[in-house]
Scaffold this motif. Structure first.
Motif, PDB file in Angstrom:
ATOM      1  N   ASP A 147       6.745 -11.204 -16.995  1.00  0.00           N
ATOM      2  CA  ASP A 147       7.980 -11.408 -16.255  1.00  0.00           C
ATOM      3  C   ASP A 147       7.652 -11.872 -14.836  1.00  0.00           C
ATOM      4  N   MET A 148       8.582 -12.583 -14.237  1.00  0.00           N
ATOM      5  CA  MET A 148       8.406 -13.069 -12.882  1.00  0.00           C
ATOM      6  C   MET A 148       7.990 -11.954 -11.918  1.00  0.00           C
ATOM      7  N   ALA A 149       8.578 -10.772 -12.080  1.00  0.00           N
ATOM      8  CA  ALA A 149       8.267  -9.667 -11.169  1.00  0.00           C
ATOM      9  C   ALA A 149       6.811  -9.231 -11.292  1.00  0.00           C
ATOM     10  N   GLN A 150       6.230  -9.328 -12.486  1.00  0.00           N
ATOM     11  CA  GLN A 150       4.817  -8.986 -12.665  1.00  0.00           C
ATOM     12  C   GLN A 150       3.918 -10.017 -11.992  1.00  0.00           C
ATOM     13  N   LEU A 151       4.257 -11.268 -12.159  1.00  0.00           N
ATOM     14  CA  LEU A 151       3.409 -12.332 -11.631  1.00  0.00           C
ATOM     15  C   LEU A 151       3.381 -12.373 -10.108  1.00  0.00           C
ATOM     16  N   ARG A 152       4.415 -11.865  -9.462  1.00  0.00           N
ATOM     17  CA  ARG A 152       4.467 -11.985  -7.999  1.00  0.00           C
ATOM     18  C   ARG A 152       3.811 -10.815  -7.261  1.00  0.00           C
ATOM     19  N   PHE A 153       3.282  -9.824  -7.973  1.00  0.00           N
ATOM     20  CA  PHE A 153       2.574  -8.739  -7.288  1.00  0.00           C
ATOM     21  C   PHE A 153       1.308  -9.279  -6.623  1.00  0.00           C
ATOM     22  N   LYS A 154       1.050  -8.800  -5.424  1.00  0.00           N
ATOM     23  CA  LYS A 154      -0.139  -9.189  -4.680  1.00  0.00           C
ATOM     24  C   LYS A 154      -1.276  -8.207  -4.968  1.00  0.00           C
ATOM     25  N   PRO A 155      -2.523  -8.579  -4.649  1.00  0.00           N
ATOM     26  CA  PRO A 155      -3.626  -7.618  -4.765  1.00  0.00           C
ATOM     27  C   PRO A 155      -3.318  -6.344  -3.986  1.00  0.00           C
ATOM     28  N   GLY A 156      -3.748  -5.209  -4.540  1.00  0.00           N
ATOM     29  CA  GLY A 156      -3.493  -3.927  -3.898  1.00  0.00           C
ATOM     30  C   GLY A 156      -2.324  -3.174  -4.489  1.00  0.00           C
ATOM     31  N   HIS A 157      -1.656  -3.763  -5.493  1.00  0.00           N
ATOM     32  CA  HIS A 157      -0.509  -3.117  -6.121  1.00  0.00           C
ATOM     33  C   HIS A 157      -0.749  -2.751  -7.587  1.00  0.00           C
ATOM     34  N   LYS A 158      -1.834  -3.221  -8.155  1.00  0.00           N
ATOM     35  CA  LYS A 158      -2.090  -2.975  -9.575  1.00  0.00           C
ATOM     36  C   LYS A 158      -2.742  -1.611  -9.773  1.00  0.00           C
ATOM     37  N   ILE A 159      -2.150  -0.814 -10.669  1.00  0.00           N
ATOM     38  CA  ILE A 159      -2.678   0.507 -11.003  1.00  0.00           C
ATOM     39  C   ILE A 159      -3.610   0.416 -12.198  1.00  0.00           C
ATOM     40  N   ALA A 160      -3.160  -0.296 -13.234  1.00  0.00           N
ATOM     41  CA  ALA A 160      -3.918  -0.497 -14.470  1.00  0.00           C
ATOM     42  C   ALA A 160      -3.337  -1.734 -15.143  1.00  0.00           C
ATOM     43  N   ASP A 161      -3.847  -2.084 -16.307  1.00  0.00           N
ATOM     44  CA  ASP A 161      -3.359  -3.279 -16.986  1.00  0.00           C
ATOM     45  C   ASP A 161      -1.839  -3.232 -17.134  1.00  0.00           C
ATOM     46  N   ASN A 162      -1.171  -4.219 -16.559  1.00  0.00           N
ATOM     47  CA  ASN A 162       0.283  -4.398 -16.674  1.00  0.00           C
ATOM     48  C   ASN A 162       1.109  -3.281 -16.033  1.00  0.00           C
ATOM     49  N   PHE A 163       0.487  -2.474 -15.179  1.00  0.00           N
ATOM     50  CA  PHE A 163       1.136  -1.328 -14.536  1.00  0.00           C
ATOM     51  C   PHE A 163       0.920  -1.439 -13.031  1.00  0.00           C
ATOM     52  N   TYR A 164       2.038  -1.376 -12.256  1.00  0.00           N
ATOM     53  CA  TYR A 164       1.980  -1.702 -10.834  1.00  0.00           C
ATOM     54  C   TYR A 164       2.756  -0.704  -9.987  1.00  0.00           C
ATOM     55  N   MET A 165       2.392  -0.669  -8.700  1.00  0.00           N
ATOM     56  CA  MET A 165       3.117   0.082  -7.690  1.00  0.00           C
ATOM     57  C   MET A 165       3.932  -0.895  -6.847  1.00  0.00           C
ATOM     58  N   ARG A 166       5.208  -0.567  -6.644  1.00  0.00           N
ATOM     59  CA  ARG A 166       6.029  -1.354  -5.719  1.00  0.00           C
ATOM     60  C   ARG A 166       5.815  -0.856  -4.284  1.00  0.00           C
ATOM     61  N   GLN A 167       6.391  -1.598  -3.336  1.00  0.00           N
ATOM     62  CA  GLN A 167       6.231  -1.246  -1.924  1.00  0.00           C
ATOM     63  C   GLN A 167       6.760   0.149  -1.622  1.00  0.00           C
ATOM     64  N   ASP A 168       7.804   0.578  -2.325  1.00  0.00           N
ATOM     65  CA  ASP A 168       8.418   1.874  -2.036  1.00  0.00           C
ATOM     66  C   ASP A 168       7.768   3.039  -2.782  1.00  0.00           C
ATOM     67  N   GLY A 169       6.691   2.780  -3.527  1.00  0.00           N
ATOM     68  CA  GLY A 169       5.985   3.848  -4.225  1.00  0.00           C
ATOM     69  C   GLY A 169       6.438   4.058  -5.656  1.00  0.00           C
ATOM     70  N   THR A 170       7.543   3.445  -6.062  1.00  0.00           N
ATOM     71  CA  THR A 170       7.937   3.505  -7.474  1.00  0.00           C
ATOM     72  C   THR A 170       7.031   2.569  -8.265  1.00  0.00           C
ATOM     73  N   ARG A 171       7.020   2.732  -9.597  1.00  0.00           N
ATOM     74  CA  ARG A 171       6.068   1.991 -10.422  1.00  0.00           C
ATOM     75  C   ARG A 171       6.789   1.219 -11.522  1.00  0.00           C
ATOM     76  N   SER A 172       6.073   0.234 -12.066  1.00  0.00           N
ATOM     77  CA  SER A 172       6.675  -0.583 -13.111  1.00  0.00           C
ATOM     78  C   SER A 172       5.608  -1.093 -14.071  1.00  0.00           C
ATOM     79  N   TYR A 173       5.897  -0.968 -15.361  1.00  0.00           N
ATOM     80  CA  TYR A 173       5.025  -1.499 -16.421  1.00  0.00           C
ATOM     81  C   TYR A 173       5.730  -2.679 -17.084  1.00  0.00           C
ATOM     82  N   TYR A 174       4.937  -3.620 -17.636  1.00  0.00           N
ATOM     83  CA  TYR A 174       5.475  -4.825 -18.277  1.00  0.00           C
ATOM     84  C   TYR A 174       4.984  -4.865 -19.724  1.00  0.00           C
TER      85      TYR A 174
END
Length: 283
Positions: free
Chosen positions: A201-228
């Motif tokens: 998804d577009m939201a996954q592709l736009r994450f910058k380095p420093g936000h990836k937790i694990a494969d397809n799993f990310y931290m947003r700026q506010d500390g909430t997380r999102s998997y794709y």
């Protein structure tokens, strides 16, 4: 939880193919691997997940998410009932009520709603809505990674339940528990309605380095997380929990705002999963 800008949208397009990445998109994903979130910070994010969502709702109140008026179009199970039949509907991860209140506005007089969320502040917003009626709605806090859901609702009591942009915010290690929780809440023959973020998804592709937790799993700026998710992951998850697959596919959508010249492709995953009938699942 759904993180989507408040723009006009076109209709959904369904297919079973994973998006093919361009070279630029592959480079973006590769760049994310140059700086991964340390394990200690990832563990802290998990421990403080409730606090981050509570802060999110304190900051945004009821203004962030759009009401989900599309659910009756995408999930015919919501309307294919005898109007004289009482239907018990459970929303797992209700946020501030962006799904249940559009349903109430459309009628659904035969529905009894149960709505739970991780965030106490979100539940309070549900209860403060002018449409909140305790004779028809019961909103309560529940952590889907535990069994405290069943302090407020009985097992095998729900006709329909939903997980709409919720599972992506939960650590992958807990998905099996959440899927089984939904299974146990449903009556035999009951259906789970699902939509969440799709792989690439577009939201996954736009994450910058420093936000990836694990494969397809990310931290947003506010500390909430999102998997794709991929559709294969979801098929395995829900069949392992005991469900039969009714549908399980990618959804492509364009988020557009002609006034601002914005046209953004989105990818979601959507599914309907049924608990077997009593005859085929006597336990």
């Amino acid at each position: 939880m759904e993180m989507d800008v408040k723009l006009d949208t076109e209709g959904d397009i369904f297919n079973h193919r994973l998006k093919e990445l361009s070279e630029e998109e592959r480079n973006r994903l590769e760049a994310q691997n140059t700086r991964i979130i340390p394990e200690a910070k990832a563990a802290k994010l998990e421990k403080e997940a409730k606090r981050h969502w509570d802060i999110f709702y304190k900051r945004n109140e009821t203004k962030f998410f759009r009401d989900r008026h599309w659910t009756t179009r995408e999930f015919q199970e919501l309307i294919n009932f005898d109007p004289d039949q009482e239907i018990v509907f459970l929303e797992l991860g209700c946020g501030v009520g962006n799904m249940i209140y559009p349903l109430l506005e459309e009628g659904f007089a035969n529905f009894r709603f149960f709505a739970c969320d991780f965030s106490p502040r979100a539940v309070e917003f549900v209860k403060s809505n002018k449409l909140y009626d305790e004779s028809r709605i019961k909103a309560f806090c529940a952590d889907l990674t535990t069994n405290d859901l069943f302090n407020n609702i009985s097992k095998n009591s729900v006709d329909l339940c939903s997980l709409i942009f919720v599972l992506s915010a939960i650590h992958p290690n807990c998905w099996a528990h959440v899927a089984r929780l939904a299974y146990e809440a449903l009556k035999p023959g009951g259906v789970l309605l699902f939509r969440d973020y799709g792989r690439y998804d577009m939201a996954q592709l736009r994450f910058k380095p420093g936000h990836k937790i694990a494969d397809n799993f990310y931290m947003r700026q506010d500390g909430t997380r999102s998997y794709y998710f991929s559709e294969e992951e979801l098929a395995t998850l829900f069949t392992t929990a005991g469900f039969e697959i009714l549908t399980n596919t990618y959804v492509q959508r364009r988020t557009v705002n002609f006034k601002e010249g914005i046209d953004v492709p989105r990818i979601f995953v959507q599914g309907k999963y049924q608990k077997p009938s009593m005859e085929s699942n006597p336990d």
